[in-house]
Write an enzyme that holds these catalytic residues in place. Sequence first.
Site, PDB file in Angstrom:
ATOM      1  N   SER A  69      -1.499 -25.378 -23.790  1.00  0.00           N
ATOM      2  CA  SER A  69      -1.439 -26.804 -24.133  1.00  0.00           C
ATOM      3  C   SER A  69      -2.542 -27.579 -23.427  1.00  0.00           C
ATOM      4  CB  SER A  69      -0.084 -27.396 -23.733  1.00  0.00           C
ATOM      5  OG  SER A  69       0.896 -27.124 -24.680  1.00  0.00           O
TER       6      SER A  69
ATOM      7  N   ASP B  44       1.898 -34.982 -30.328  1.00  0.00           N
ATOM      8  CA  ASP B  44       2.563 -34.462 -29.143  1.00  0.00           C
ATOM      9  C   ASP B  44       3.816 -35.292 -28.857  1.00  0.00           C
ATOM     10  OD1 ASP B  44       2.828 -33.361 -26.285  1.00  0.00           O
ATOM     11  OD2 ASP B  44       0.964 -32.416 -26.933  1.00  0.00           O
TER      12      ASP B  44
ATOM     13  N   HIS C 178       4.253 -34.693 -21.579  1.00  0.00           N
ATOM     14  CA  HIS C 178       3.291 -33.683 -22.017  1.00  0.00           C
ATOM     15  C   HIS C 178       2.136 -34.305 -22.795  1.00  0.00           C
ATOM     16  CE1 HIS C 178       2.006 -30.269 -24.656  1.00  0.00           C
ATOM     17  NE2 HIS C 178       2.318 -29.512 -23.631  1.00  0.00           N
TER      18      HIS C 178
END
Length: 716
Positions: A412, A169, A224
């Site tokens: 996600s 990520d 994220h």
Amino acid sequence: MKMLRVWMLLVVMLAACGDGGPGSISGQVGFFSGGAGAIQVSQKPFAQTSETDFVPGEVIVKFRPGVSLQTVGSLQVAGVELQRVEDLDTQGMALFRGVAGKPQTLEVVQALSRRADVLYAQPNYIRQAFKTPNDTFYNFQWHYPAINLPAAWDIEDGTSRVVTVAVIDSGIVGAHPDIPQPILGYDFISNPQIANDGNGRDNDPEDTGNVAPGVPPEALTGYHGTHVAGTVAAATNNNRGVAGVSWGARLLHIRALGVGGGSDADIIAALRWAVGLPVSGVPNNANPAAVVNMSLGGRGTCAPAWQDTINQASNQPQRPIIVVAAGNSAENASDFTPASCSGVITVGATETRGFRAYYSNYGPRIDVMAPGGDITIDRNADGYADGVLSPLKDDNATGANQFIYQFYQGTSMAAPHVAGLVALMKARRSELTYSEALDILKRTAVPLSGASCTGRPSDAIPADFPTLSSSDCGAGLVNAQAAVSAAGSATPSYTLLLNPTSATLSPTPGSSVDINVSIARIAGFSNAVNLSLSGLPVGINGQFNPSSVTGGTSTLRLQVSGSPTPGTYNLTINGSSGSINRSVGLALTVGTPAPPPSVQGTVVFALYVAGNDIDPNKSAFVTIAQTGQTAPYRIENLAGGDYVVIAWKDLDGDQDITPGDYLGGYTNADGDLLLVRPTASNVRVPLSVVQGTQNLKLPGPEGISLLPSLRQLYRR
């Protein structure tokens, strides 16, 4: 007008007519039945290019067996010199880089794809994190009871055995007090501008987050990776913040997404390293992952470099299980990578009611659903938007106040629920395989009804959104307690795996496509599996060979036998063996027949050949105003001499001869351009679709380029 690049035609003979004085050239232009036209070049290999960004000048190449990468340090392709900058595996895949813009990069890919020593070539695509950021501990994590996770913790909380989970990520906020220590991982972003940390690849996976002057907020990571990692395995039962799905998983933070996303080459390298495969120039990973989470992706069916790498990763000794997000476009997941790849668990998203979240991708490629949230509403009346809560960082705060928790939504957020759940299952029984994990997750999931999969009522779902069926949400919402319980022992079973996971057919009778159907046998299961197919549209036949499988594979051939209606169909492949029934979805797209082409707007050029050049002052053109598949043309007031006749319809209006446009020339039966001398009639110019690009030249040692003349005339 941009530089024109088209196919090559050669003049090998003359066609002279008339007395050489001023005159005209006339004839027919169009799409003549039985006429093959003059364009014979390779097909554009990546239709998704217009929707998926890529790194200009970079190409991923896989050479055929027998070609050693050590002998291919550089390549000369389509006028570009490429240097091998990184070996992506030990079996002939490498990243090459040269100075080239995006159009030229695509030409290089096409040229490489035609080479006999190349298995495949593709651009180095850019992938994005699937997320929708929101505004701002266990009481607010509604998403855990939604999948019966507390009951699963009573069986296994992840502390009985260490399971390494790689999160590929945007990296990690290592100082966050709810992120387990030590911080393990690597930064695989090779471009310093994308990395936003002043360098390329290094051993520091720290996320640079939202600090990048001059960069728009939507291009930044929003931390994220930290949010995703927190869902997998935030520090739990520590009187602080939030809980993770697994209380004891070892997190491996692998940074591959930076400013604007991440390239395929970087993500592929990250995946290889995560599972213990070698990566050129990077120390070996001492902690290969048993589970990998990838909450990222982009448009396009599974690119070959992705599938190749997933296949290699899956064959590592620890048999890693790869979990991916389905995507947040409310579209068919079969059209996204890596969601559409074989050998991964593809996860869609639900909201507080257990309905499909309005943004979640759907379709036959969805394996299971998990909570992804919906920050547009507070249905559970807890005073906060219904997102998934996990650790984050606030760059506007200082000291300990920087370390916050925030609600995000997206597939996600759904994928790490499943990755954490698989880690619990692996903690229960370490030898759990991908096929077995997939089988358990699917047979213990709670199916969504057609209505709940569609997601209505919801103000966020437009009126014209299609009505979905239960199978569009895969096997349904994961049930953590049932899955962890089932993982405790190996039960003879099987599951069905497809490669590819979707198919496309032309509506032309006789068109066909083959799908490999694998019977993944679990815990010694050895019985025959009988295959059947449902959901086929009228006009298409499907046949398994064999239909009763005692080994490992069968081939499903889909063939057009009539006139199927164009569209996308959700097929179901069913397996039965005694009391064990399994199924898997297959998205079939039947193409729309192209409407009859029209010659309207076609430009017919008469280019005057003067020795070794084209004289634009003596050249002329006319534009066809008529509709229909053919039309007459007449170019008048031409001086005596030799001309070549070229016709072009700029179908996409980009003022460039590109794949998809119509192009043709007055040629002989072999497709060689003929010279014409006015006055001449019956000069027929057949049009056909441009499917590739090369230079358009006349013969000779150097060749006379027709491009400047076409350009100059077109600008008049």
